[in-house]
Design a protein around this motif. Structure first.
Motif, mmCIF file in Angstrom:
data_model
loop_
_atom_site.group_PDB
_atom_site.id
_atom_site.type_symbol
_atom_site.label_atom_id
_atom_site.label_comp_id
_atom_site.label_asym_id
_atom_site.label_seq_id
_atom_site.Cartn_x
_atom_site.Cartn_y
_atom_site.Cartn_z
ATOM 1 N N ALA A 233 15.660 -1.941 4.385
ATOM 2 C CA ALA A 233 14.439 -2.206 3.394
ATOM 3 C C ALA A 233 14.710 -3.659 3.013
ATOM 4 N N VAL A 234 15.627 -3.782 2.185
ATOM 5 C CA VAL A 234 15.941 -5.046 1.700
ATOM 6 C C VAL A 234 16.207 -6.105 2.598
ATOM 7 N N VAL A 235 16.839 -5.952 3.797
ATOM 8 C CA VAL A 235 16.583 -7.165 4.820
ATOM 9 C C VAL A 235 15.396 -7.534 5.377
ATOM 10 N N TRP A 236 14.505 -6.416 5.563
ATOM 11 C CA TRP A 236 12.995 -6.739 5.930
ATOM 12 C C TRP A 236 12.342 -7.359 4.977
ATOM 13 N N LEU A 237 12.632 -6.866 3.703
ATOM 14 C CA LEU A 237 11.805 -7.423 2.568
ATOM 15 C C LEU A 237 12.352 -9.026 2.198
ATOM 16 N N ALA A 238 13.415 -9.456 2.817
ATOM 17 C CA ALA A 238 14.020 -10.855 2.432
ATOM 18 C C ALA A 238 13.572 -11.614 3.761
ATOM 19 N N SER A 239 13.110 -10.853 4.788
ATOM 20 C CA SER A 239 12.842 -11.797 5.729
ATOM 21 C C SER A 239 11.334 -12.221 6.086
ATOM 22 N N ASP A 240 11.130 -13.019 6.986
ATOM 23 C CA ASP A 240 9.670 -13.589 7.128
ATOM 24 C C ASP A 240 8.816 -12.473 7.710
ATOM 25 N N LEU A 241 9.361 -11.397 8.338
ATOM 26 C CA LEU A 241 8.676 -10.271 8.658
ATOM 27 C C LEU A 241 7.624 -9.620 7.565
ATOM 28 N N SER A 242 8.153 -9.796 6.344
ATOM 29 C CA SER A 242 7.214 -9.359 5.143
ATOM 30 C C SER A 242 6.709 -10.458 4.532
ATOM 31 N N ASP A 243 6.477 -11.436 5.066
ATOM 32 C CA ASP A 243 5.902 -12.726 4.346
ATOM 33 C C ASP A 243 4.621 -12.453 3.519
ATOM 34 N N TYR A 244 3.801 -11.548 3.972
ATOM 35 C CA TYR A 244 2.588 -11.475 3.085
ATOM 36 C C TYR A 244 2.675 -10.273 2.072
ATOM 37 N N VAL A 245 4.205 -9.656 1.989
ATOM 38 C CA VAL A 245 4.232 -8.804 1.062
ATOM 39 C C VAL A 245 4.766 -9.273 -0.498
ATOM 40 N N HIS A 246 3.909 -9.249 -1.395
ATOM 41 C CA HIS A 246 4.163 -9.856 -2.682
ATOM 42 C C HIS A 246 3.474 -9.095 -3.916
ATOM 43 N N GLY A 247 4.603 -8.976 -4.810
ATOM 44 C CA GLY A 247 4.189 -8.211 -6.061
ATOM 45 C C GLY A 247 4.066 -6.700 -5.817
ATOM 46 N N THR A 248 4.795 -6.040 -4.997
ATOM 47 C CA THR A 248 4.630 -4.764 -4.544
ATOM 48 C C THR A 248 6.207 -3.981 -4.761
ATOM 49 N N THR A 249 5.909 -2.543 -4.849
ATOM 50 C CA THR A 249 7.215 -1.936 -4.839
ATOM 51 C C THR A 249 7.266 -0.843 -3.790
ATOM 52 N N LEU A 250 8.246 -0.926 -3.013
ATOM 53 C CA LEU A 250 8.601 -0.457 -1.685
ATOM 54 C C LEU A 250 9.329 0.845 -2.401
ATOM 55 N N PHE A 251 8.980 2.001 -2.299
ATOM 56 C CA PHE A 251 9.551 3.375 -2.654
ATOM 57 C C PHE A 251 10.285 3.675 -1.381
#
Ligand code: NAD
Length: 266
Positions: A233-251
């Protein structure tokens, strides 16, 4: 879908064990150069760095206490000196010093807040100052920089006997969201991950043997997590695939935050 973090530089704090170790490994496997921070356990951190280099990646192990501003500045400086900048921070360091509220010492309270909350503030601040400094100079990602705070399900689930830990993680939630609100327009992406029960050193006594069976009652998905579940999940959150994910918590908790006690109609 292939995730590439090629030419990106990541700092992972508390990466000599557990989730930090797995995150450092995962980020390196995706192509990032990694600064592997450790506080006291040099050997596993150095070993992981050597392993990554042997496999053709780039990594160094650097000692530092995340509750010390000088040490945190040194970590960022090492990323810049060795790899030319910083693109990803995984603020992972954390600890527990458990005691019932009536018996908790000021030292036990303070230590957990220092590492789990002040450490998150210091590393996030130092990372974003570096992102600002290098803005426009690194064309490696859509974002100017990415900060991933490692929180816990206990940012929402109260935890008797662990008030220092729960307070620190509750603090991480509003720290993360306030930073995200403040720096979003600079294209600095800020998020948290909140693991549930993941088998690591921090909770070994609860994730093995009979204690594990009891723990499973709290996990609707029916298994205890592995460090790799978090690293992916961290690799995905660090990548451009999650570029519109901002200010959120992924449980990442197998549903621990779904109030499993209510499965049988409450
Ligand atoms: P862990 O004990 O293996 O890892 C914690 C790391 O933090 C260790 O490497 C430790 O050396 C490091 N650390 C402690 N004090 C430090 C300091 N002052 N400076 C730098 N590093 C320091 O446990 P883990 O499970 O891998 O925990 C990692 C993070 O995940 C923590 O923030 C923890 O609160 C969080 N978390 C873990 C779980 C879980 O189930 N394992 C669940 C929720 C949240």
């Amino acid at each position: 879908m292939h995730i590439s973090l090629d030419k990106q530089v990541a700092l992972v704090t508390g990466a000599s064990s557990g989730l930090g170790y797995a995150c450092a490994k995962g980020l390196a496997a995706a192509g990032a150069s990694v600064v592997i921070n450790y506080n006291s356990q040099a050997e596993p951190a150095e070993k992981l760095a050597a392993e990554i280099r042997q496999q053709g990646g780039q990594a160094i192990a650097v000692q530092g206490d995340v509750s010390s501003q000088d040490d945190v500045n040194h970590l960022i400086a090492q990323a810049v000196e060795n790899f030319g900048g910083l693109d990803i921070l995984v603020a992972n360091s954390g600890l527990q010093k458990d005691a019932p509220i009536g018996e908790m010492t000021l030292q036990e309270w303070q230590k957990v807040i220092d590492v789990n909350l002040t450490g998150q503030f210091l590393t996030a601040q130092a990372a974003l100052l570096q992102f600002r400094k290098q803005k426009g100079q690194r064309q490696v990602s859509r974002a100017t920089g990415k900060i991933i705070h490692v929180s816990s399900v206990h940012q929402v689930i109260p935890w008797a006997g662990h008030v220092n830990y729960a307070a620190s993680k509750g603090g991480v939630d509003l720290l993360m969201r306030s930073i995200a609100q403040e720096v979003g327009e600079e294209q600095i992406r800020v998020n948290s991950i909140a693991p549930g029960a993941i088998a690591t050193a921090i909770n070994a006594e609860n994730t093995e043997g009979d204690a594990a069976k009891k723990l499973l009652e709290l996990i609707p998905y029916g298994r205890i997590g592995a460090a790799e579940d978090v690293a992916n999940a961290v690799v995905w959150l660090a990548s451009d695939l999650s570029d519109y994910v901002h200010g959120t918590t992924l449980f990442i908790d197998g549903g621990m935050t779904l109030y499993p006690e209510f499965r049988g109609n409450g």
